[in-house]
Design an enzyme around this catalytic site. Structure first.
Site, mmCIF file in Angstrom:
data_model
loop_
_atom_site.group_PDB
_atom_site.id
_atom_site.type_symbol
_atom_site.label_atom_id
_atom_site.label_comp_id
_atom_site.label_asym_id
_atom_site.label_seq_id
_atom_site.Cartn_x
_atom_site.Cartn_y
_atom_site.Cartn_z
ATOM 1 N N PRO A 108 -6.163 112.975 -19.969
ATOM 2 C CA PRO A 108 -6.211 112.180 -18.765
ATOM 3 C C PRO A 108 -5.412 112.762 -17.609
ATOM 4 C CG PRO A 108 -4.693 111.258 -20.373
ATOM 5 C CD PRO A 108 -4.969 112.653 -20.729
ATOM 6 N N GLU A 109 -6.064 112.905 -16.483
ATOM 7 C CA GLU A 109 -5.367 113.148 -15.230
ATOM 8 C C GLU A 109 -5.513 111.859 -14.419
ATOM 9 O OE1 GLU A 109 -6.294 117.004 -13.524
ATOM 10 O OE2 GLU A 109 -7.033 117.711 -15.444
#
Length: 271
Positions: A2-3
């Site tokens: 996840p960014e």
DNA sequence: CGCTGACCCTGACGGC
DNA sequence: TGCCGTCAGGGTCAGC
């Protein structure tokens, strides 16, 4: 995994789940630690609590309950999954929130780089490092970025991924933003012009917002808490495309390693 | 200040 | 089939 876009997609899907199903019956766990020890005393306080809000800052989530709050980081492989009470749990399901409806919100994280902690009282305290600018905040401008980079030798891609400078940009989006900005990832930060800084800031917002709109990038296993995959990976122009043709000029995309992370760029479009 | 490498952990994949 | 090396969206730390 996840960014910023993926964390924001998770935040929105949690918000939607809790809007319909805001009560926690109880919290259960299958092990006492992920990256850090789990806040078991807080879990016990969540019996019959209600969810008040789900917020995001950088790549962190804060879940505010009526009786306590949690801060959650998804690490590389962390994620939530909503399932029925009768559905089987999986090998790496670590924390299970039993909701008022009887459904379960499960936190799964095979690599256990993620964590859940008691909310420390402020965003500044969630990280040992001071958090940098929020890229979607209009206060982050080309001028601000230029001053953040002044005199620095570190490659621009490493600076974009440095959470003390700007938060939420990770390995995929750093390459994508620099491609769209025409700047080589290896360029010394102090050598990036004001005009280029302005492009980088604008493209950061465009790429991150577009990725959020498309539900994030699903490369291996990312999904929202409602289990929907993202589609932004189809919009990747350089990430994961080493040896393939640039979508703009047909030059072969290159891969190298910066700061220990795979980096992709077009040697013709980016200077 | 800034860079490199190691580390935390599991799983997927390709080569042999 | 299995074994081995490599790689993976993150963050932190020691050492130079």
């Amino acid at each position: 995994m996840p960014e910023l876009p993926e964390v924001e997609v998770v935040r929105r899907s949690l918000e939607e789940i809790f809007r319909a199903d805001p009560e926690i019956k109880k919290v259960a766990w299958n092990r006492a630690d992920l990256r850090f020890p789990l806040p078991l005393a807080i879990f016990r306080r969540l019996n019959r609590a209600r969810v008040i809000a789900v917020e995001r800052r950088a790549k962190y989530l804060r879940i505010e309950f009526s009786t306590a709050s949690l801060v959650v980081h998804l690490g590389m492989t962390g994620g939530f999954r909503l399932q029925e009470a009768t559905d089987e749990l999986r090998k790496h399901d670590h924390v299970i929130f039993e909701l008022g409806s009887g459904r379960r919100l499960v936190f799964e994280d095979p690599r256990r780089f993620g964590f859940m902690l008691r909310w420390p009282g402020s965003w500044e305290s969630v990280s040992s490092q001071p958090l940098g600018s929020e890229p979607l905040d209009p206060a982050w401008t080309g001028e601000v970025l230029k001053s953040q980079l002044r005199g620095r030798q570190t490659p621009i891609k490493c600076a974009l991924m440095d959470q003390r400078i700007v938060v939420g940009i990770g390995n995929i989006y750093a390459s994508e933003i620099l491609f769209r900005s025409g700047v080589r990832p290896q360029r010394r930060s102090g050598r990036v012009s004001l005009q280029e800084c302005t492009k980088i800031v604008q493209n950061s917002r465009l790429v991150l917002l577009d990725a959020i709109r498309q539900g994030g990038s699903t490369i291996r296993d990312f999904h929202s808490a409602g289990e929907e995959a993202g589609s932004f990976q189809e919009s990747h122009r350089v990430y994961g495309r080493a040896g393939k043709k640039c979508v703009v000029c047909s030059t072969h995309i290159k891969r190298s390693v910066l700061g220990g992370r795979s980096t992709f760029w077009c040697p013709s479009c980016q200077t």
